[in-house]
Design a protein around this motif. Structure first.
Motif, PDB file in Angstrom:
ATOM      1  N   THR A   1       0.856  -1.180   0.000  1.00  0.00           N
ATOM      2  CA  THR A   1       0.000   0.000   0.000  1.00  0.00           C
ATOM      3  C   THR A   1       0.896   1.234   0.000  1.00  0.00           C
ATOM      4  N   THR A   2       0.465   2.250  -0.718  1.00  0.00           N
ATOM      5  CA  THR A   2       1.220   3.501  -0.768  1.00  0.00           C
ATOM      6  C   THR A   2       0.255   4.682  -0.882  1.00  0.00           C
ATOM      7  N   PRO A   3       0.676   5.845  -0.440  1.00  0.00           N
ATOM      8  CA  PRO A   3      -0.129   7.032  -0.690  1.00  0.00           C
ATOM      9  C   PRO A   3       0.056   7.479  -2.136  1.00  0.00           C
ATOM     10  N   PHE A   4      -0.867   8.273  -2.618  1.00  0.00           N
ATOM     11  CA  PHE A   4      -0.698   8.901  -3.923  1.00  0.00           C
ATOM     12  C   PHE A   4      -0.923  10.403  -3.787  1.00  0.00           C
ATOM     13  N   LEU A   5      -2.131  10.827  -3.565  1.00  0.00           N
ATOM     14  CA  LEU A   5      -2.415  12.263  -3.463  1.00  0.00           C
ATOM     15  C   LEU A   5      -2.432  12.734  -2.011  1.00  0.00           C
ATOM     16  N   LEU A   6      -1.465  12.312  -1.266  1.00  0.00           N
ATOM     17  CA  LEU A   6      -1.250  12.822   0.091  1.00  0.00           C
ATOM     18  C   LEU A   6       0.018  13.655   0.070  1.00  0.00           C
ATOM     19  N   LYS A   7       0.070  14.623   0.974  1.00  0.00           N
ATOM     20  CA  LYS A   7       1.250  15.489   0.976  1.00  0.00           C
ATOM     21  C   LYS A   7       2.512  14.686   1.307  1.00  0.00           C
ATOM     22  N   ILE A   8       3.616  15.191   0.880  1.00  0.00           N
ATOM     23  CA  ILE A   8       4.909  14.557   1.116  1.00  0.00           C
ATOM     24  C   ILE A   8       5.172  14.507   2.614  1.00  0.00           C
ATOM     25  N   HIS A   9       5.645  13.348   3.059  1.00  0.00           N
ATOM     26  CA  HIS A   9       5.916  13.157   4.482  1.00  0.00           C
ATOM     27  C   HIS A   9       7.203  12.354   4.647  1.00  0.00           C
ATOM     28  N   PRO A  10       8.344  13.041   4.646  1.00  0.00           N
ATOM     29  CA  PRO A  10       9.633  12.358   4.747  1.00  0.00           C
ATOM     30  C   PRO A  10       9.754  11.532   6.034  1.00  0.00           C
ATOM     31  N   SER A  11      10.249  10.308   5.853  1.00  0.00           N
ATOM     32  CA  SER A  11      10.445   9.429   7.001  1.00  0.00           C
ATOM     33  C   SER A  11      11.504   8.384   6.677  1.00  0.00           C
TER      34      SER A  11
ATOM     35  N   ARG B   1     -12.024  14.119  -4.053  1.00  0.00           N
ATOM     36  CA  ARG B   1     -11.542  15.501  -3.965  1.00  0.00           C
ATOM     37  C   ARG B   1     -11.578  16.039  -2.543  1.00  0.00           C
ATOM     38  N   GLU B   2     -12.637  15.724  -1.819  1.00  0.00           N
ATOM     39  CA  GLU B   2     -12.772  16.229  -0.455  1.00  0.00           C
ATOM     40  C   GLU B   2     -11.613  15.760   0.425  1.00  0.00           C
ATOM     41  N   CYS B   3     -11.217  14.521   0.259  1.00  0.00           N
ATOM     42  CA  CYS B   3     -10.097  14.000   1.055  1.00  0.00           C
ATOM     43  C   CYS B   3      -8.783  14.665   0.669  1.00  0.00           C
ATOM     44  N   VAL B   4      -8.612  14.892  -0.620  1.00  0.00           N
ATOM     45  CA  VAL B   4      -7.385  15.558  -1.068  1.00  0.00           C
ATOM     46  C   VAL B   4      -7.291  16.938  -0.431  1.00  0.00           C
TER      47      VAL B   4
ATOM     48  N   HIS C   1     -17.075  13.060   6.609  1.00  0.00           N
ATOM     49  CA  HIS C   1     -16.317  12.648   5.433  1.00  0.00           C
ATOM     50  C   HIS C   1     -17.027  11.574   4.623  1.00  0.00           C
ATOM     51  N   SER C   2     -16.901  11.698   3.346  1.00  0.00           N
ATOM     52  CA  SER C   2     -17.509  10.740   2.425  1.00  0.00           C
ATOM     53  C   SER C   2     -16.511   9.632   2.088  1.00  0.00           C
ATOM     54  N   LEU C   3     -17.014   8.414   1.958  1.00  0.00           N
ATOM     55  CA  LEU C   3     -16.189   7.298   1.481  1.00  0.00           C
ATOM     56  C   LEU C   3     -16.393   7.071  -0.019  1.00  0.00           C
ATOM     57  N   ARG C   4     -17.093   7.995  -0.667  1.00  0.00           N
ATOM     58  CA  ARG C   4     -17.290   7.926  -2.113  1.00  0.00           C
ATOM     59  C   ARG C   4     -15.935   7.896  -2.804  1.00  0.00           C
ATOM     60  N   ASN C   5     -15.802   7.040  -3.775  1.00  0.00           N
ATOM     61  CA  ASN C   5     -14.534   6.926  -4.497  1.00  0.00           C
ATOM     62  C   ASN C   5     -14.620   7.675  -5.821  1.00  0.00           C
TER      63      ASN C   5
ATOM     64  N   GLN D   1     -10.217   9.174 -10.254  1.00  0.00           N
ATOM     65  CA  GLN D   1      -9.201  10.112 -10.746  1.00  0.00           C
ATOM     66  C   GLN D   1      -8.523  10.898  -9.615  1.00  0.00           C
ATOM     67  N   PHE D   2      -8.940  10.660  -8.358  1.00  0.00           N
ATOM     68  CA  PHE D   2      -8.342  11.332  -7.205  1.00  0.00           C
ATOM     69  C   PHE D   2      -7.944  10.323  -6.118  1.00  0.00           C
ATOM     70  N   PRO D   3      -7.086   9.361  -6.443  1.00  0.00           N
ATOM     71  CA  PRO D   3      -6.740   8.360  -5.416  1.00  0.00           C
ATOM     72  C   PRO D   3      -5.839   8.947  -4.328  1.00  0.00           C
ATOM     73  N   ILE D   4      -6.282   8.820  -3.103  1.00  0.00           N
ATOM     74  CA  ILE D   4      -5.471   9.203  -1.949  1.00  0.00           C
ATOM     75  C   ILE D   4      -4.439   8.106  -1.698  1.00  0.00           C
ATOM     76  N   VAL D   5      -4.904   6.863  -1.800  1.00  0.00           N
ATOM     77  CA  VAL D   5      -4.055   5.699  -1.557  1.00  0.00           C
ATOM     78  C   VAL D   5      -4.200   4.714  -2.710  1.00  0.00           C
ATOM     79  N   VAL D   6      -3.142   3.946  -2.921  1.00  0.00           N
ATOM     80  CA  VAL D   6      -3.099   2.922  -3.950  1.00  0.00           C
ATOM     81  C   VAL D   6      -2.567   1.653  -3.287  1.00  0.00           C
ATOM     82  N   TRP D   7      -3.148   0.517  -3.661  1.00  0.00           N
ATOM     83  CA  TRP D   7      -2.659  -0.728  -3.091  1.00  0.00           C
ATOM     84  C   TRP D   7      -2.755  -1.832  -4.128  1.00  0.00           C
TER      85      TRP D   7
END
Length: 169
Positions: free
Chosen positions: A89-99, A133-136, A151-155, A158-164
């Motif tokens: 699993t990885t984020p896609f449209l989440l802000k950069i978070h160095p770790s 979009r709302e989650c982004v 918050h909506s769980l509507r998918n 074209q705006f994936p927050i996470v990809v797996w």
């Protein structure tokens, strides 16, 4: 994503599986017959493998932090038994978070080709994405925990927050 990945694994013969979780313990009580975990960067999957082989390797929110994800993918493939699974699993449209770094993001299609390049057969890889979009927008300033009343769980694909993906060797 968490609900969907748990459902995917529950549909497998998971209670007979030996499992390796990379940088986490969320799956420690899932019901695998054997379970162990390693932590990145102490265990650098880009350059290290374990001698054991596993029925499933779980890498949640790890690969975006790897400098050499392709090398890590090859190493994960090597550590899987025949017919073993990699859950990534990885984020896609989440802000950069160095770790300590944040290097790589994939779309569902990009994840498919990445895993194929690592040795998995394209027809044995399932990829998914979720977001809207709302989650982004909600994550522009700070991380907001899910609130079912707000918050909506509507998918919106074209705006994936996470990809797996779940890939079978």
């Amino acid at each position: 994503m968490n609900r969907e990945t748990k459902n995917m694994v529950q549909n497998l013969d998971y209670n007979t599986f030996s499992a390796l979780e990379i940088s986490g313990t969320d799956w420690s009580t899932f019901g695998f017959s054997e379970y162990q975990n390693v932590s990145y960067p102490n265990f650098d999957i880009c350059f290290e493998t374990l001698e054991e082989q596993f029925d499933i390797i779980i890498a949640e929110q790890v690969f975006e932090h790897l400098k050499y994800p392709y090398k890590a993918g090859l190493n994960a493939f090597k550590m899987l038994k025949a017919d073993g699974f990699l859950l990534i699993t990885t984020p896609f449209l989440l802000k950069i978070h160095p770790s300590p770094v944040d290097c790589t993001r994939w779309t569902p299609e990009g994840m498919l080709y990445f895993l194929e390049e690592c040795g998995f057969s394209k027809d044995k890889i399932q990829t998914f994405g979720w977001g809207n979009r709302e989650c982004v927008v909600a994550n522009f300033k700070e991380w907001f925990p899910y609130n079912e009343k707000r918050h909506s769980l509507r998918n919106e694909p074209q705006f994936p927050i996470v990809v797996w993906a779940l890939a079978k060797k």
